[in-house]
Scaffold this motif. Structure first.
Motif, PDB file in Angstrom:
ATOM      1  N   ALA A 700       0.842  -1.203   0.000  1.00 26.40           N
ATOM      2  CA  ALA A 700       0.000   0.000   0.000  1.00 26.40           C
ATOM      3  C   ALA A 700       0.872   1.246   0.000  1.00 26.40           C
ATOM      4  O   ALA A 700       1.943   1.282   0.624  1.00 26.40           O
ATOM      5  N   THR A 701       0.353   2.257  -0.670  1.00 25.51           N
ATOM      6  CA  THR A 701       1.089   3.520  -0.741  1.00 25.51           C
ATOM      7  C   THR A 701       0.841   4.307   0.531  1.00 25.51           C
ATOM      8  O   THR A 701      -0.080   4.018   1.310  1.00 25.51           O
ATOM      9  N   LEU A 702       1.651   5.300   0.724  1.00 29.11           N
ATOM     10  CA  LEU A 702       1.482   6.177   1.887  1.00 29.11           C
ATOM     11  C   LEU A 702       0.132   6.877   1.824  1.00 29.11           C
ATOM     12  O   LEU A 702      -0.528   7.088   2.859  1.00 29.11           O
ATOM     13  N   GLU A 703      -0.285   7.195   0.662  1.00 28.46           N
ATOM     14  CA  GLU A 703      -1.561   7.872   0.493  1.00 28.46           C
ATOM     15  C   GLU A 703      -2.718   6.956   0.902  1.00 28.46           C
ATOM     16  O   GLU A 703      -3.656   7.369   1.570  1.00 28.46           O
ATOM     17  N   GLN A 704      -2.587   5.636   0.525  1.00 27.13           N
ATOM     18  CA  GLN A 704      -3.624   4.660   0.889  1.00 27.13           C
ATOM     19  C   GLN A 704      -3.674   4.459   2.402  1.00 27.13           C
ATOM     20  O   GLN A 704      -4.740   4.348   3.006  1.00 27.13           O
ATOM     21  N   LYS A 705      -2.483   4.407   2.990  1.00 32.16           N
ATOM     22  CA  LYS A 705      -2.409   4.218   4.435  1.00 32.16           C
ATOM     23  C   LYS A 705      -3.008   5.413   5.177  1.00 32.16           C
ATOM     24  O   LYS A 705      -3.735   5.238   6.170  1.00 32.16           O
ATOM     25  N   ALA A 706      -2.747   6.588   4.701  1.00 30.74           N
ATOM     26  CA  ALA A 706      -3.281   7.781   5.345  1.00 30.74           C
ATOM     27  C   ALA A 706      -4.808   7.831   5.210  1.00 30.74           C
ATOM     28  O   ALA A 706      -5.536   8.193   6.147  1.00 30.74           O
ATOM     29  N   GLU A 707      -5.284   7.418   4.037  1.00 30.72           N
ATOM     30  CA  GLU A 707      -6.730   7.414   3.801  1.00 30.72           C
ATOM     31  C   GLU A 707      -7.429   6.413   4.729  1.00 30.72           C
ATOM     32  O   GLU A 707      -8.481   6.681   5.314  1.00 30.72           O
ATOM     33  N   GLN A 708      -6.814   5.210   4.889  1.00 30.52           N
ATOM     34  CA  GLN A 708      -7.430   4.193   5.744  1.00 30.52           C
ATOM     35  C   GLN A 708      -7.431   4.629   7.214  1.00 30.52           C
ATOM     36  O   GLN A 708      -8.366   4.372   7.968  1.00 30.52           O
ATOM     37  N   LYS A 709      -6.352   5.306   7.608  1.00 35.78           N
ATOM     38  CA  LYS A 709      -6.291   5.788   8.985  1.00 35.78           C
ATOM     39  C   LYS A 709      -7.414   6.782   9.257  1.00 35.78           C
ATOM     40  O   LYS A 709      -8.046   6.763  10.326  1.00 35.78           O
ATOM     41  N   GLU A 710      -7.647   7.617   8.252  1.00 29.45           N
ATOM     42  CA  GLU A 710      -8.739   8.586   8.392  1.00 29.45           C
ATOM     43  C   GLU A 710     -10.090   7.870   8.476  1.00 29.45           C
ATOM     44  O   GLU A 710     -10.968   8.234   9.265  1.00 29.45           O
ATOM     45  N   GLN A 711     -10.229   6.792   7.645  1.00 30.03           N
ATOM     46  CA  GLN A 711     -11.463   6.010   7.658  1.00 30.03           C
ATOM     47  C   GLN A 711     -11.657   5.299   9.015  1.00 30.03           C
ATOM     48  O   GLN A 711     -12.781   5.169   9.505  1.00 30.03           O
ATOM     49  N   GLN A 712     -10.521   4.826   9.565  1.00 30.43           N
ATOM     50  CA  GLN A 712     -10.591   4.143  10.861  1.00 30.43           C
ATOM     51  C   GLN A 712     -11.104   5.079  11.961  1.00 30.43           C
ATOM     52  O   GLN A 712     -11.915   4.682  12.814  1.00 30.43           O
ATOM     53  N   VAL A 713     -10.613   6.323  11.932  1.00 32.33           N
ATOM     54  CA  VAL A 713     -11.070   7.304  12.924  1.00 32.33           C
ATOM     55  C   VAL A 713     -12.554   7.570  12.752  1.00 32.33           C
ATOM     56  O   VAL A 713     -13.325   7.626  13.730  1.00 32.33           O
ATOM     57  N   GLN A 714     -12.975   7.706  11.489  1.00 33.54           N
ATOM     58  CA  GLN A 714     -14.379   7.979  11.205  1.00 33.54           C
ATOM     59  C   GLN A 714     -15.261   6.796  11.611  1.00 33.54           C
ATOM     60  O   GLN A 714     -16.323   6.965  12.212  1.00 33.54           O
ATOM     61  N   LEU A 715     -14.755   5.555  11.280  1.00 32.71           N
ATOM     62  CA  LEU A 715     -15.534   4.355  11.604  1.00 32.71           C
ATOM     63  C   LEU A 715     -15.637   4.161  13.120  1.00 32.71           C
ATOM     64  O   LEU A 715     -16.676   3.740  13.642  1.00 32.71           O
ATOM     65  N   LYS A 716     -14.579   4.474  13.794  1.00 34.81           N
ATOM     66  CA  LYS A 716     -14.587   4.336  15.251  1.00 34.81           C
ATOM     67  C   LYS A 716     -15.658   5.234  15.856  1.00 34.81           C
ATOM     68  O   LYS A 716     -16.384   4.831  16.779  1.00 34.81           O
ATOM     69  N   GLU A 717     -15.760   6.441  15.333  1.00 37.74           N
ATOM     70  CA  GLU A 717     -16.766   7.371  15.831  1.00 37.74           C
ATOM     71  C   GLU A 717     -18.171   6.876  15.480  1.00 37.74           C
ATOM     72  O   GLU A 717     -19.102   6.950  16.295  1.00 37.74           O
ATOM     73  N   GLU A 718     -18.318   6.340  14.227  1.00 38.43           N
ATOM     74  CA  GLU A 718     -19.619   5.813  13.803  1.00 38.43           C
ATOM     75  C   GLU A 718     -20.024   4.622  14.688  1.00 38.43           C
ATOM     76  O   GLU A 718     -21.183   4.483  15.068  1.00 38.43           O
ATOM     77  N   LYS A 719     -19.034   3.759  14.980  1.00 35.40           N
ATOM     78  CA  LYS A 719     -19.321   2.596  15.835  1.00 35.40           C
ATOM     79  C   LYS A 719     -19.726   3.033  17.241  1.00 35.40           C
ATOM     80  O   LYS A 719     -20.641   2.470  17.844  1.00 35.40           O
ATOM     81  N   LYS A 720     -19.041   4.029  17.753  1.00 33.67           N
ATOM     82  CA  LYS A 720     -19.356   4.531  19.083  1.00 33.67           C
ATOM     83  C   LYS A 720     -20.788   5.037  19.142  1.00 33.67           C
ATOM     84  O   LYS A 720     -21.536   4.732  20.082  1.00 33.67           O
ATOM     85  N   GLN A 721     -21.146   5.802  18.098  1.00 35.35           N
ATOM     86  CA  GLN A 721     -22.501   6.327  18.044  1.00 35.35           C
ATOM     87  C   GLN A 721     -23.520   5.202  17.877  1.00 35.35           C
ATOM     88  O   GLN A 721     -24.586   5.199  18.506  1.00 35.35           O
ATOM     89  N   ALA A 722     -23.163   4.212  17.027  1.00 31.63           N
ATOM     90  CA  ALA A 722     -24.071   3.090  16.786  1.00 31.63           C
ATOM     91  C   ALA A 722     -24.277   2.264  18.051  1.00 31.63           C
ATOM     92  O   ALA A 722     -25.403   1.819  18.345  1.00 31.63           O
ATOM     93  N   LYS A 723     -23.217   2.028  18.813  1.00 32.55           N
ATOM     94  CA  LYS A 723     -23.330   1.282  20.074  1.00 32.55           C
ATOM     95  C   LYS A 723     -24.225   2.013  21.063  1.00 32.55           C
ATOM     96  O   LYS A 723     -25.065   1.387  21.735  1.00 32.55           O
ATOM     97  N   GLU A 724     -24.073   3.320  21.149  1.00 34.41           N
ATOM     98  CA  GLU A 724     -24.903   4.104  22.054  1.00 34.41           C
ATOM     99  C   GLU A 724     -26.358   4.066  21.609  1.00 34.41           C
ATOM    100  O   GLU A 724     -27.279   3.929  22.425  1.00 34.41           O
ATOM    101  N   GLN A 725     -26.542   4.174  20.247  1.00 25.22           N
ATOM    102  CA  GLN A 725     -27.898   4.114  19.721  1.00 25.22           C
ATOM    103  C   GLN A 725     -28.529   2.736  19.948  1.00 25.22           C
ATOM    104  O   GLN A 725     -29.711   2.621  20.257  1.00 25.22           O
ATOM    105  N   LEU A 726     -27.678   1.684  19.796  1.00 23.55           N
ATOM    106  CA  LEU A 726     -28.157   0.317  20.054  1.00 23.55           C
ATOM    107  C   LEU A 726     -28.576   0.162  21.517  1.00 23.55           C
ATOM    108  O   LEU A 726     -29.594  -0.460  21.824  1.00 23.55           O
ATOM    109  N   LYS A 727     -27.745   0.726  22.394  1.00 23.27           N
ATOM    110  CA  LYS A 727     -28.041   0.650  23.819  1.00 23.27           C
ATOM    111  C   LYS A 727     -29.369   1.340  24.121  1.00 23.27           C
ATOM    112  O   LYS A 727     -30.223   0.786  24.841  1.00 23.27           O
ATOM    113  N   GLN A 728     -29.552   2.540  23.589  1.00 25.01           N
ATOM    114  CA  GLN A 728     -30.793   3.273  23.816  1.00 25.01           C
ATOM    115  C   GLN A 728     -31.970   2.568  23.159  1.00 25.01           C
ATOM    116  O   GLN A 728     -33.078   2.538  23.713  1.00 25.01           O
ATOM    117  N   LEU A 729     -31.714   1.991  21.949  1.00 24.98           N
ATOM    118  CA  LEU A 729     -32.767   1.268  21.254  1.00 24.98           C
ATOM    119  C   LEU A 729     -33.199   0.042  22.056  1.00 24.98           C
ATOM    120  O   LEU A 729     -34.393  -0.268  22.155  1.00 24.98           O
TER     121      LEU A 729
END
Length: 816
Positions: A700-729
């Motif tokens: 993987a290129t440095l650009e790909q690695k940087a993009e995935q890292k950004e996606q990981q941060v975004q996904l982590k936040e989405e998962k956190k929100q989803a877990k909280e929503q699941l809990k409330q649901l």
């Protein structure tokens, strides 16, 4: 005048009647009558010439029989000869039951029709004296008096007026005052605490009861100071010289108490090593105070109420929490309406208030049943045929009615092991208390009230003992301790073993249940472990379960396993996952003790009903039982007993089989419906929680690695929100399921709040709104068929050749 002696010829089995001047066949009633004739002559100064026995007078009141009295007394012998109105009529009965007006209808009729001023009722238990109400029907006893006029007073109008104007002081108040005087003797002489002083008074009381019960047929044998000293001298002269060791030196006070302990050994009223702990002078002073009462002839009502009053003032301070105010006890008992044949339990019985009230409540219904049966007999026998019969035939019919009445009265005799009262007393009332003193107090209190008392035990109320185990009771009434918690590390130990209890074998034989209610696991466990069945198997015998499954063997084996595993008490209860509060644990305990369809009343702090932290506790109980009434009462009611929280009275009915099925069906349907409603939403959120990023290629290129890292941060936040929503649901889903269950399993829950409950914060009697609420609820629950009394006993009597046969019959009830 020489003393008149009671004469009985053992060889001919006859009693001499001085009023008839002839020997009569022995009967228990004749013995009572002739002994009382002696009392009237020797103690009251009446002459035989002014008395008569068994006079009859025909009246026109159909359904009563001829008026007849056992003993009649005139003002003088001349008045008798001149055929003037009698002055006193005495009716005697041999039956060992509390005197009821209906038992004395013949003598009462005679007293009224003959114009007598006084009517006396006398039996093995007590003698009562009444002024006759001449202007009322013979159904009414007149004003009760403290004593009967003596012969010299009978002809003196001023003496008579004085006796009639004296208000009778109820014996229960006199007795209670005497007990307090005894308490003061110990306080002044021995400096004991109120609780310790109570223990010593109880020992003397029960020593007195044993002595007087053993000498019940001897009027002079009262446990008095003189009688004790005479006994002591006899013992010292004839027994002590031949004794060895410690007994030779043991004070006779301890010797006679030892006999009392033996009499009540099965009831565990006193420890084996217990002794009387007050000085001899105090003991004798108390015996002297109490000698005015013969406790074997004092009614249970008088003894019980006096003892209870004494208990209340003795323990109000330190042990006030063990006393539920009487107005509350009576209300809760009347709401649940326990019936004859139903089993009642209080696993935190304290001083026994609920058990005693339930016992008396059922006992009164039995008495009323007996009185109704007597009325039926009178109607059946004192008919038109009786009115037209000859005198000899009327006498035969009256004797027949008397015999039938005696048989009915025997249903109220605790000494008759087949009586309805005996069955109530010995097989229907059970309780435990973890405090040893209060367990003993409860037993004593119940004995004083006339109960069999064998069903009360010193035991942790959360654990089985004797006849107290799951699915056994129809009614639970209790006021559990508030505010404390059951320790999570409190484990079962060898002290909790059931097999090591003194009467384990008796209990094993007593508590049998139908085999069809036992699952295979229980059956196998008993067969493999119980010593009795092991012995049968070794001898090659088949195991006979025809009489029922010995449930107590199973309980004992399970207890041994739990002890071996060092199981914690809280782990025996589902509710401990949510709370170990004592009051919460006891709600589950009580529900488990109830048979399906059984009902309970429990005093609870209001926090159990509205505290958010206990929501899961409430949900758990709503899944096991219906709420049939909640009554909020003023906090003042329990302040006098030491409580500081606002209480509520909660009444529950454990689900019947069909209600349990209906609830579970409603739960399954509601769960499926709400789960389906939110399935897609839940799946989408779960997909986010489960989502993973694609793996990067090996180079993987440095650009790909940087993009995935950004996606990981975004996904982590989405998962956190989803877990909280699941809990409330999930919370929302559970809330909606619970709400839908209530809609599908819907029933009305009566709620009531009373402003006045009969007692204020100082324990003073005030207005009481509870009886009116009880009446309103009773009408509602009967019309709505809130519960059924499947195990209640309803009896009918059939006359068969002069004897009454008792049979059970079924009362039609609504369909479950």
């Amino acid at each position: 005048m020489s003393k008149l002696e009671y004469q009985f010829d053992e060889k001919s089995n006859q009693i001499f009647s001085p009023l008839k001047s002839k020997w009569l066949a022995y009967t228990p009633e004749e013995q009572i009558r002739q002994q009382f004739v002696c009392t009237l002559v020797n103690d009251y100064g009446y002459s035989l010439g002014q008395m008569a026995q068994e006079l009859s007078l025909t009246n026109s009141s159909r359904g009563t029989g001829r008026a007849r009295a056992d003993i009649v007394i005139w003002k003088s012998e001349q008045a008798k000869n001149d055929n003037e109105h009698a002055a006193i009529v005495v009716e005697c009965k041999s039956d060992n039951v509390t005197i009821q007006p209906e038992d004395y209808y013949q003598g009462l009729n005679y007293a009224t029709w003959a114009g007598a001023d006084f009517f006396v009722t006398h039996n093995n238990k007590e003698t009562r004296y009444f002024q006759v109400f001449k202007d009322k029907l013979p159904k009414h006893l007149g004003k009760e008096l403290s004593d009967l006029p003596k012969a010299k007073q009978l002809g003196n109008q001023q003496s008579i007026e004085k006796i009639l104007n004296e208000e009778k002081v109820f014996e229960r108040d006199e007795f209670a005052k005497l007990l307090h005087q005894c308490h003061n003797i110990i306080r002044n002489n021995d400096k004991l605490s109120p609780e310790a002083a109570f223990d010593e008074i109880s020992k003397i009381l029960f020593t007195k009861i044993v002595f007087e019960r053993d000498n019940r047929n001897n009027k002079t044998k009262i446990f008095s100071k003189t009688e004790f000293e005479n006994q002591e001298k006899t013992y010292d002269d004839n027994v002590r010289p031949y004794l060895q060791g410690d007994d030779k030196k043991t004070d006779y006070v301890q010797i006679i108490f030892r006999q009392t302990k033996e009499k009540y050994s099965k009831d565990a009223l006193f420890a084996e090593d217990d002794v009387i702990k007050i000085r001899r002078e105090s003991f004798l002073a108390i015996v002297e105070k109490l000698q005015v009462y013969n406790l074997s002839k004092t009614s249970d009502d008088v003894k019980g109420i006096a003892f209870e009053k004494f208990l209340g003032t003795t323990f109000r301070g330190e042990l006030g929490q063990f006393f539920t105010p009487r107005t509350i006890v009576e209300f809760m008992t009347e709401i649940l309406d326990p019936q004859e044949g139903e089993r009642v339990c209080d696993p935190c019985c304290g001083s026994g208030g609920f058990l005693i009230n339930a016992f008396e409540y059922i006992r009164e219904s039995i008495k009323q049943s007996i009185e109704n049966e007597k009325e039926n007999i009178k109607i059946q026998h004192f008919n038109e045929q009786y009115e037209n019969a000859s005198d000899s035939e009327k006498e035969r019919i009256e004797k027949q009615v008397d015999d039938l009445f005696t048989q009915l009265n025997n249903e109220l005799n605790l000494d008759n092991t087949d009586s309805r009262i005996f069955q109530l007393s010995h097989n229907c009332i059970y309780g435990t208390d973890a405090n040893p003193r209060m367990a003993r107090v409860s037993k004593m209190n119940m004995i004083m009230h006339g109960d069999g008392h064998g069903g009360v035990h010193h035991n942790d109320g959360l654990l089985d003992i004797n006849g107290i185990f799951e699915e056994r009771f129809d009614v639970i009434l209790t006021n559990p301790p508030f505010g404390s918690r059951v320790a999570k590390d409190l484990k079962l130990t060898i002290e909790d073993s059931l097999k090591n209890k003194p009467y384990y074998k008796n209990w094993r034989e007593k508590y049998l249940v139908k085999l069809n209610t036992i699952d295979e696991e229980k059956l196998i466990l008993v067969k493999e472990n119980d010593e009795y069945f092991k012995k049968q198997i070794k001898q090659g015998e088949s195991i006979d379960f025809s009489k029922g499954f010995p449930i107590y063997s199973y309980l004992a084996i399970k207890r041994e396993q739990e002890i071996k595993e060092k199981k914690a008490i809280v782990d025996k209860y589902d509710i401990s996952k949510y709370s170990t509060l004592t009051e919460v644990m006891f709600i589950e305990r009580c529900l488990k003790l109830l048979r399906k369809g059984g009902r309970m009343g429990i005093v609870l702090p209001e926090g159990v009903l509205n505290n958010g932290e206990l929501q899961k506790v409430r949900q758990y109980f709503e899944s096991k039982a219906k709420i049939i009434l909640i009554t909020s009462i003023p906090q003042d009611v329990f302040i006098a007993s030491g409580a500081t929280v606002k209480p509520s009275l909660v009444f529950l009915k454990r689900f019947t089989e069909s209600e349990e099925q209906a609830y579970n069906q409603a739960k399954d349907n509601a769960t499926a419906e709400i789960t389906q409603k939110y399935a897609n939403q839940k799946a989408k959120l779960q997909a986010i929680v489960d989502k993973k990023l694609d793996k990067l290629p090996p180079k993987a290129t440095l650009e790909q690695k940087a993009e995935q890292k950004e996606q990981q941060v975004q996904l982590k936040e989405e998962k956190k929100q989803a877990k909280e929503q699941l809990k409330q649901l999930e919370i929302q889903i559970q809330d909606e399921i619970r709400q839908l269950i209530k809609e599908k399993f819907d029933y009305p829950i009566p709620l009531a709040e009373v402003e006045k409950a009969g007692i204020d914060s100082k324990g003073v009697a005030i207005e009481n709104d509870l009886p009116a609420l009880k009446d309103e609820f009773t009408q509602y629950r009967k019309s709505a068929n809130i519960w059924e009394n499947h195990t209640a006993c309803h009896y009918k009597y059939t006359e068969n050749n002069g004897r009454l046969d008792r049979t059970l019959y079924e009362v039609q009830q609504g369909v479950e």
